[in-house]
Write an enzyme that holds these catalytic residues in place. Structure first.
Site, PDB file in Angstrom:
ATOM      1  N   ASP A   1       0.833  -1.209   0.000  1.00 38.44           N
ATOM      2  CA  ASP A   1       0.000   0.000   0.000  1.00 38.44           C
ATOM      3  C   ASP A   1       0.864   1.255   0.000  1.00 38.44           C
ATOM      4  O   ASP A   1       1.964   1.269   0.538  1.00 38.44           O
ATOM      5  CB  ASP A   1      -0.972   0.016   1.199  1.00 38.44           C
ATOM      6  CG  ASP A   1      -0.270  -0.096   2.544  1.00 38.44           C
ATOM      7  OD1 ASP A   1       0.574  -1.009   2.718  1.00 38.44           O
ATOM      8  OD2 ASP A   1      -0.566   0.737   3.433  1.00 38.44           O
TER       9      ASP A   1
ATOM     10  N   GLU B   1      -0.094  -1.186   5.752  1.00 42.66           N
ATOM     11  CA  GLU B   1       0.949  -0.705   6.671  1.00 42.66           C
ATOM     12  C   GLU B   1       0.750   0.767   6.984  1.00 42.66           C
ATOM     13  O   GLU B   1       0.922   1.215   8.118  1.00 42.66           O
ATOM     14  CB  GLU B   1       2.346  -0.945   6.082  1.00 42.66           C
ATOM     15  CG  GLU B   1       3.498  -0.736   7.077  1.00 42.66           C
ATOM     16  CD  GLU B   1       3.951   0.723   7.251  1.00 42.66           C
ATOM     17  OE1 GLU B   1       4.595   1.018   8.259  1.00 42.66           O
ATOM     18  OE2 GLU B   1       3.648   1.559   6.371  1.00 42.66           O
TER      19      GLU B   1
END
Lengths: 431, 431
Positions: free
Chosen positions: A111, A176
């Protein structure tokens, strides 16, 4: 025997280096295609498919699943702005070792944070444009460059015919940037190892300790009045200045007691950042409420619970600073994202291996420090019992910024260091 | 002769008092119907129609017009959030005197501020509910109660057969709460007089001087960085604390030089209120911009231009406080609402008349002070050359607040004082 081993390693080093040199274009293309796949929260599937294709080519056992928000959200360390991860798959690829070796997790997040104001970018943030040895794009440094370095390390060893004894567990996780639910899901699915490397953007520094952090919000009350008779009210803005100052003193107190040499070059090892302030609703009224939001750094030597308690107790002391806070105590909230601190012993075998490999490959001493920010290493360490270190090729200062870039040379240097670290850590079949 | 006059006045006083006593219900009903007509910005027409009907009953010459935003907005003292006033009529009623008397403007605004959070009201803010001698509702104190007192004063004199020599110009204006465009439009249409009374909520105090005010916005810059390495950035929040403190010192400096005895009981005669603060957009980033908004009080002894210049020069000095402001100066904007300061000479005949009438009616000395806020008196004084004083029945502290109320007795006391002030000021036909 020792001489033979040294010669063998020297040969492997040379072959890995040659293979990486010969396959630069392949590495750059892979990184570019990952950057071009916008993988902001909720849009990770396309980039993960590229990872899956690469892992399949490498012959790893691939596990792809959408984390189960319902069960995850019950975990005490769950922190996310969402609890439904459908369409946001985690990907894990396992390369089984031949046996009797140490296992390792290579953990990277897929991400990326939003590109932000496009006006501030010189190039399309999803172009992966290469100029003068740098690739530009959202996520290229945080941390797709690191992920590619890991994949290249695995591929280089395969291609030169090295068989590792220990398992290599490659993880491409979601979330994350929003608190680590992807890694938490992987840990809870049972993925653990003897140690882990996370190639977050460290400017090639080695971070055996990772700072954790928590977000907080303080509600500061005042009493409204007309601005023309402001002395009849109590300004929440003025009171919030006292609160910011008080928090600054707590930061000093917390940092004064840090003696760990890993922090010796860091001006404020565990900062408390007040990042947002908002209050009052009319220029000519006395503000009766101000909210301040910030991020509290958590040392690897303390628990989040202790840090929370310290902040709570400290804010209680505001009433000693100013009697107003006796009458109207501030309200403290913990909200939003949270990153557990993480660490690996400085004498841990993986540290020694990585540091000596770094020295061999780059002919210089690596800088070893404690990280100024949290990573998924905290979850791997605390929940997954997997000691973790952070070391990667990305540019720390460009993460989350416009014109994020990575120096491509560093990607290949880190790939080489990682490949040789795998050799030492996992051990090799000498057949 | 002097004895006869004293006797005449005593008779008038007694008749006015009796008439007001006999017509309390009528006055209360009028006030209630005005409160029930929500006249927030843009919705003034219904309440103005009630005013028009009342003025027509009284036989005044009624002028009703929608202010012309296009021409108004070119005036240097125009300040409004809008420049189209269609459907927001001003109303003026003129009672021509028999001649050779002093003229007077009775100025009141019909617009009210929004009711705000209904949860904080004990009654519907547009009910005009009466409990224990108090009427509750948005605008009842600011300033429909004052407007009704003026209408009752005119009506009482008419009903007891008094003919005034001077003209009475009754104004029910829009837009006072947003900077005075209604009064500005009336002035520019030619409505002027020898003096004016504005029955804003003064708690029955007499305000011969009215503080002006201006809104300002200061943009304070910082430099962004990750919260974990906040020492690499410059926090606009911390810098804004220095700016608030600096502004506080300017407030002190400006107030220290005020020696006018009208301010002697006022802790801060011309406050600078910082009412709003907003900045930063992420808890774990260093804020790179904070905006603070406030209201600067303007003394009747200074011009707005001088006050602006003083603030501008003062903020320039920030660079002496902190070198950051040399590199990144703050930006000052003047925006939104603005109220000119206003005043009437303390020895002005209208002051003497009002004060002695007050003493006669209530058998006590009125409190004479300078107002802590602006009114349309500044525009009447500065643009309309009409010296203005402010005196009204409303409760200062309830203006703009939930549960705004007025003590009904005060409305009738003010009506009586105003009627007798008209007698003295405008003169009466003794036929």
């Amino acid at each position: 025997m020792r001489e033979q081993l040294a010669q063998l390693k020297e040969n492997i080093k040379s072959e890995v280096h040659q293979w990486l040199t010969d396959h630069q274009e392949e590495g750059i293309n892979l990184l570019q295609s990952l950057v071009q796949a916008d993988s902001t929260q909720g849009n990770e599937a396309e980039a993960q498919q590229i990872v899956i294709d690469t892992l399949n080519e490498l012959g790893l056992d691939v596990d792809r699943w959408d984390p189960d928000g319902e069960s995850l959200s019950k975990h005490p360390y769950f922190a996310s702005s969402r609890d439904n991860f459908n369409g946001s798959p985690n990907v894990v690829g396992v390369q089984k070792g031949t046996g009797d070796g140490r296992s390792i997790i290579f953990n990277g997040h897929i991400d990326v944070v939003p590109a932000g104001d496009r006006e501030q970018w010189d190039f399309d943030p999803y172009s992966g444009k290469v100029v003068d040895g740098k690739m530009y794009g959202r996520g290229v440094t945080d941390m797709k460059g690191g992920n590619v370095a890991m994949l290249l390390a695995i591929k280089a060893l395969q291609n030169i015919g090295i068989q590792l004894k220990g398992d290599v567990i490659f993880q491409s996780v979601v979330e994350e940037e929003s608190g680590g639910s992807g890694t938490l899901a992987a840990v809870l699915k049972g993925y653990k190892a003897d140690a882990a490397i996370i190639p977050e953007p460290t400017n090639m520094k080695v971070f055996p300790k990772q700072q954790g952090s928590m977000w907080f919000r303080v509600h500061v009350k005042g009493r409204s009045a007309h601005g023309g008779t402001r002395y009849q009210g109590v300004s929440a803005i003025e009171k919030s200045l006292a609160v910011v100052d008080h928090i600054r003193q707590l930061e000093k107190k917390r940092n004064d007691r840090i003696s760990d040499p890993l922090y010796q070059n860091i001006p404020i090892p565990i900062p408390i950042n007040v990042g947002k302030i908002e209050g009052g609703d009319w220029p000519s009224s006395v503000a009766d409420l101000v909210k301040i939001e910030g991020r509290m750094g958590i040392s690897p030597e303390e628990t989040m619970e202790n840090a929370k308690a310290e902040m709570e107790e400290w804010l209680e002391k505001l009433k000693e600073v100013n009697p107003w806070f006796e009458e109207s105590p501030v309200r403290l909230e913990w909200f939003g994202a949270r990153w557990l601190p993480g660490s690996i012993d400085l004498e841990h075998k993986l540290m020694n291996t990585l540091v000596s490999t770094y020295r061999d490959v780059l002919d210089e001493e690596p800088i070893v420090e404690a990280s100024p920010w949290g990573t998924d290493g905290g979850l791997l360490t605390e929940v997954g019992s997997t000691p973790s270190l952070v070391f990667g090729p990305g540019v720390t200062g460009m993460a989350h910024f416009p014109n994020e870039y990575i120096e491509l040379d560093k990607v290949f240097e880190v790939a080489e260091i990682m490949a040789l670290t795998l050799v030492d850590w996992c051990g090799i079949e000498e057949s």
